[in-house]
Design an enzyme around this catalytic site. Sequence first.
Site, mmCIF file in Angstrom:
data_model
loop_
_atom_site.group_PDB
_atom_site.id
_atom_site.type_symbol
_atom_site.label_atom_id
_atom_site.label_comp_id
_atom_site.label_asym_id
_atom_site.label_seq_id
_atom_site.Cartn_x
_atom_site.Cartn_y
_atom_site.Cartn_z
ATOM 1 C CE LYS A 1 -3.744 -0.659 2.452
ATOM 2 N NZ LYS A 1 -4.338 -0.888 3.789
ATOM 3 N NE ARG B 1 -5.186 3.460 3.581
ATOM 4 C CZ ARG B 1 -5.154 3.643 2.272
ATOM 5 N NH1 ARG B 1 -4.490 4.686 1.755
ATOM 6 N NH2 ARG B 1 -5.740 2.789 1.472
ATOM 7 N N GLY C 1 -8.260 -7.713 4.078
ATOM 8 C CA GLY C 1 -9.148 -7.903 5.221
ATOM 9 C C GLY C 1 -8.507 -8.540 6.442
ATOM 10 C CG MET D 1 -2.879 -7.242 9.046
ATOM 11 S SD MET D 1 -1.174 -6.813 8.817
ATOM 12 C CE MET D 1 -1.207 -6.196 7.182
ATOM 13 N NE ARG E 1 -5.801 -4.617 -3.410
ATOM 14 C CZ ARG E 1 -6.357 -4.602 -2.208
ATOM 15 N NH1 ARG E 1 -5.607 -4.578 -1.124
ATOM 16 N NH2 ARG E 1 -7.657 -4.615 -2.065
ATOM 17 C CG HIS F 1 -9.075 -30.212 7.994
ATOM 18 N ND1 HIS F 1 -9.976 -31.143 7.541
ATOM 19 C CD2 HIS F 1 -7.895 -30.851 8.131
ATOM 20 C CE1 HIS F 1 -9.364 -32.313 7.429
ATOM 21 N NE2 HIS F 1 -8.100 -32.160 7.785
ATOM 22 C CB SER G 1 10.095 -43.677 -17.519
ATOM 23 O OG SER G 1 8.971 -42.891 -17.169
ATOM 24 C CB CYS H 1 5.718 -41.939 -16.282
ATOM 25 S SG CYS H 1 6.360 -43.350 -15.373
ATOM 26 C CE1 TYR I 1 8.588 -39.043 -20.760
ATOM 27 C CE2 TYR I 1 10.664 -39.219 -21.938
ATOM 28 C CZ TYR I 1 9.635 -39.814 -21.215
ATOM 29 O OH TYR I 1 9.671 -41.146 -20.945
HETATM 30 P P1 ADP Z 1 -7.708 -2.197 3.518
HETATM 31 O O1 ADP Z 1 -6.305 -2.676 3.499
HETATM 32 O O2 ADP Z 1 -8.590 -3.025 4.381
HETATM 33 O O3 ADP Z 1 -8.239 -1.945 2.150
HETATM 34 P P2 ADP Z 1 -7.249 0.637 3.702
HETATM 35 O O4 ADP Z 1 -6.114 1.121 4.493
HETATM 36 O O5 ADP Z 1 -7.090 0.610 2.246
HETATM 37 O O6 ADP Z 1 -7.656 -0.804 4.267
HETATM 38 O O7 ADP Z 1 -8.495 1.489 4.088
HETATM 39 C C1 ADP Z 1 -9.789 1.122 3.722
HETATM 40 C C2 ADP Z 1 -10.546 2.288 3.175
HETATM 41 O O8 ADP Z 1 -10.506 3.367 4.066
HETATM 42 C C3 ADP Z 1 -9.985 2.865 1.895
HETATM 43 O O9 ADP Z 1 -10.425 2.154 0.785
HETATM 44 C C4 ADP Z 1 -10.581 4.226 1.896
HETATM 45 O O10 ADP Z 1 -11.903 4.202 1.431
HETATM 46 C C5 ADP Z 1 -10.580 4.571 3.359
HETATM 47 N N1 ADP Z 1 -9.429 5.413 3.658
HETATM 48 C C6 ADP Z 1 -8.201 5.048 4.057
HETATM 49 N N2 ADP Z 1 -7.411 6.117 4.204
HETATM 50 C C7 ADP Z 1 -8.154 7.185 3.879
HETATM 51 C C8 ADP Z 1 -7.902 8.581 3.817
HETATM 52 N N3 ADP Z 1 -6.721 9.083 4.101
HETATM 53 N N4 ADP Z 1 -8.906 9.373 3.434
HETATM 54 C C9 ADP Z 1 -10.114 8.865 3.123
HETATM 55 N N5 ADP Z 1 -10.416 7.577 3.166
HETATM 56 C C10 ADP Z 1 -9.443 6.736 3.546
HETATM 57 MG MG MG Z 2 -7.655 -0.798 0.813
#
Ligand code: ADP
Ligand code: MG
Length: 926
Positions: A39, A109, A118, A120, A353, A475, A801, A879, A899
């Site tokens: 990020k 963030r 999702g 962290m 990303r 699992h 083989s 094989c 092969y």
């Molecule tokens: P995740 O890794 O779960 O996507 P993010 O760090 O990307 O978490 O944050 C999730 C959301 O929070 C972003 O998609 C954005 O909508 C909002 N967000 C994060 N930072 C900012 C910011 N500086 N200003 C406005 N919205 C933010």
């Molecule tokens: Mg995000």
Amino acid sequence: MTQQITHTQLEEAVKQSPRKWVYLFSEGNASMRALLGGKGAGVAEMTNAGLPVPPGFTITTEVCNAYYEEQKQFPAGMWDQALAALQIVEAQTGKQFGGRENPLLVSVRSGAKFSMPGMMDTVLNLGINDETVQGLIALTQDERFAYDAYRRFIQMFSKIVLNTNPQDFEHILETYKQRTGAKTDAEIPAQALKELVVEFKQVAERASGQPFPTDVYEQLRKAIEAVFASWNNKRAIDYRNFNKIPHNLGTAVNVQSMVFGNMGSDSGTGVAFTRNPSNGEHEMFGEYLLNAQGEDVVAGIRTPSKISRLHEDLPEVYRQFLEIAKRLEAHYRDMQDLEFTVEHGQLYMLQTRSAKRNARAAIKVAVDMVREGLITPEEALQRVEPAHVYQLLLPRFDEAEKRKATAEGRLLAKGLNASPGAAYGKAVFDADRAEELGKAGVSVVLVRPETSPDDVHGMLVAKGILTARGGATSHAAVVARGLGLPCVAGCEGIRVSDSERLFRVNNSNSVIREGDDISIDGATGEVFQGRIQTVDSDFAREGDLQTLLGWADKVRRLGVWANADYPRDAQRAVAFGAEGIGLCRTEHMFMEQERLPIVQKMILARSPQERQAALDQLLPFQRSDFKGIFSAMVSPTTGEGYPVVIRLIDPPLHEFLPSYEELLVEVTRLETQGGHEAELQEKKAMLEAVGSMREMNPMLGLRGCRLGLLFPEINIMQTRAILEAAAELAREGKKLQPKIMIPLVGHVNELREVRRQLEGVAAEIARESGGAIAYKFGTMIEVPRAAVTADQIAPVSDFFSFGTNDLTQTTFGYSRDDAEGKFLLKYVDGLDVPGQKDKVKILPTNPFQTLDREGVGQLVAMAVAKGRHTNKDIELGICGEHGGDPESIAFCHEVGLDYVSCSPFRVPVARLAAAQAALHQSERDK
Ligand code: ADP
Ligand code: MG
Ligand code: MG
């Protein structure tokens, strides 16, 4: 001017510290993912490309590691660097963190090197308290917005930093909505939000036992620590284990000035892919919400709009967004997954990303991007995972039938698409019953609340697996993917009752009981009542895949052959691109109904004459079998044939006879009943014969080349059938070179003797048909002694083989069925050991799926070297099932095999994997 001064402050702070811990976004770039996280590197790259990104800074992944090393203390100098960086952000935005007039709010963030969606945590609107909220109101003249931001902050901070139960807040929010008659959270009026904030704070304080922090710097420090803590939460650790991400990478923390999507109808927030991630179509794909913030879109609080509607709501923003998306795709030369926010009509980019995509999209996007001139064919080959190719070719439900089932209301629920493929069968609720029915040939779908290693024996025979609980790394999901079985996991729409042997569907009155038919789609997570027919995919119509594999064929060095026992399989293999048959097993040919009695007569013969008579009867069958296989491997236009390796008889003979136990029961029954003299005598003779052939350990007993040495007539008949078939085809103008392969050789003398006998047969046939038939003679390397003495064996052998299934069994000393049924999967999954918190893993992967490089692989490497040393022209292939496993294929490339041979369905996978191995190698050689 101000910026100049504060920049110097950051430099000063860095000088005072052992290391630079903090980077402004303007100081980073895309190549710094390890240090800044994905990020952080992404926002830095966008910042430097001149895109609109709210200013901020990144605290490096090294800080996270240092934090854990120093008993959860920030490393020396880091806080000062962060404060200096924060001052720069204040200067850049003209706002003050904690200021009463024009307060700066930030987001905190998480962001690791590899995206862990999702897993962290992120806190928004940090820096708000009873004082700064007044500043926000004065500044924006928007009380509703200010209190909305405040309540969101308390909610997120409490959940993430104070570990309170998010439900408590949801509950209060719900009552406020009802009280004020608001249909959505965006409609709750300012005054109510103000009261709600007071209540939220009380909940937070009650739950945490502490006053809610009003000092903005304390808020910041705690949020940073919470992000570090989230690196080691259970979810994140499980995710890394599953995705093989190392645990020592650490997460970065991004502190970024907030922009607000919740400032009215000219504001909003959204997520979008630059292409469609489920089919690869070149179109913007995503969703947004007006007057919303952060995760609202994904959280499903309101129903978001399709991204294309932004064209009507905010046309200028939409135009700008499309342009930026295009630029980013071209910049990264890959499909991007974007997050953005609009504040009063001004667009801000918050994340980019490379986008996750399914199999179809991965292939289409890679091929399209080559056509668009964005990437090279070599790059396209590296963008597609071999598993994607496999998934695309799995059977799936007939679309029309599926639509019909849905229209009829038979779609019961939707869970996680944990392992692809489609299956139908009878719902069965325990593993023992599944095993019993499965072995009797009934299609079953094993349904469990969740699975454990105790269920594996049932999973092995099931057509598919459905669980009510557990995620993509549960699992059930892991084992199903390993077995290549469709699996829908975590299907929360159903409730499974073990004791009643049924499941209930939450949103209807439907109940599925044991024995009822269900159908599951592991690619979509759908669960249906009744049967839905599956259809095989049509490789010929997968144009993009064909194009990609065409590129692969140009790049790879390894040949790709297939294992096929029947002409039908051979044809399929050729259609998939196979260039030969690396293993044709002959024992199936003995098992067919009309032949088995003859085979049994041959085995039970009391004299060589009797045996020969039976073999004479079998010869024409075998000859036509081989003719069939050979014909399938000859080009209809040129008459040129691909190589075909035929293995002479391998399994222990008793496999062709009735079971000893069953015979014993029969004989006893006939004896006590009396009156069936003839039948009784026949069964008794059979019982005696079978009894005399019983072995303690048939896998290590009289089988393979040992059989051919004790009963040479069998080998001789088979060789005759092979060479006569080739001679007949030659007369039809078809050129084909059969390769005869001897299994289970451990000592060169075994091979030498078989060879001597077979050369005799070949000479005989040459005399009869007035010309020699060219053939090759070789052996499997599948016991350790053969690998170790490969230099002695190679001069007697035109090819080796590697039979890595048996070689794995004999090297580990495992019998596969026993091992996989009893302990092997636990070895891989991890053992529960008393007094040990974490599971103890014995093996990294199942060695029957992925070749064990360190053990079995060493034997292969040794045999390659020794074999080539004494026979430089020896042809080398594999094989075993490993021939279709991408990681094992890479190994085969590295040790220099000629092969790989795999099941027909795996041929396309192997073509791609072999190309990737070659590309990998040339990168390493650079
Ligand atoms: P995740 O890794 O779960 O996507 P993010 O760090 O990307 O978490 O944050 C999730 C959301 O929070 C972003 O998609 C954005 O909508 C909002 N967000 C994060 N930072 C900012 C910011 N500086 N200003 C406005 N919205 C933010
Ligand atoms: Mg995000
Ligand atoms: Mg074998």
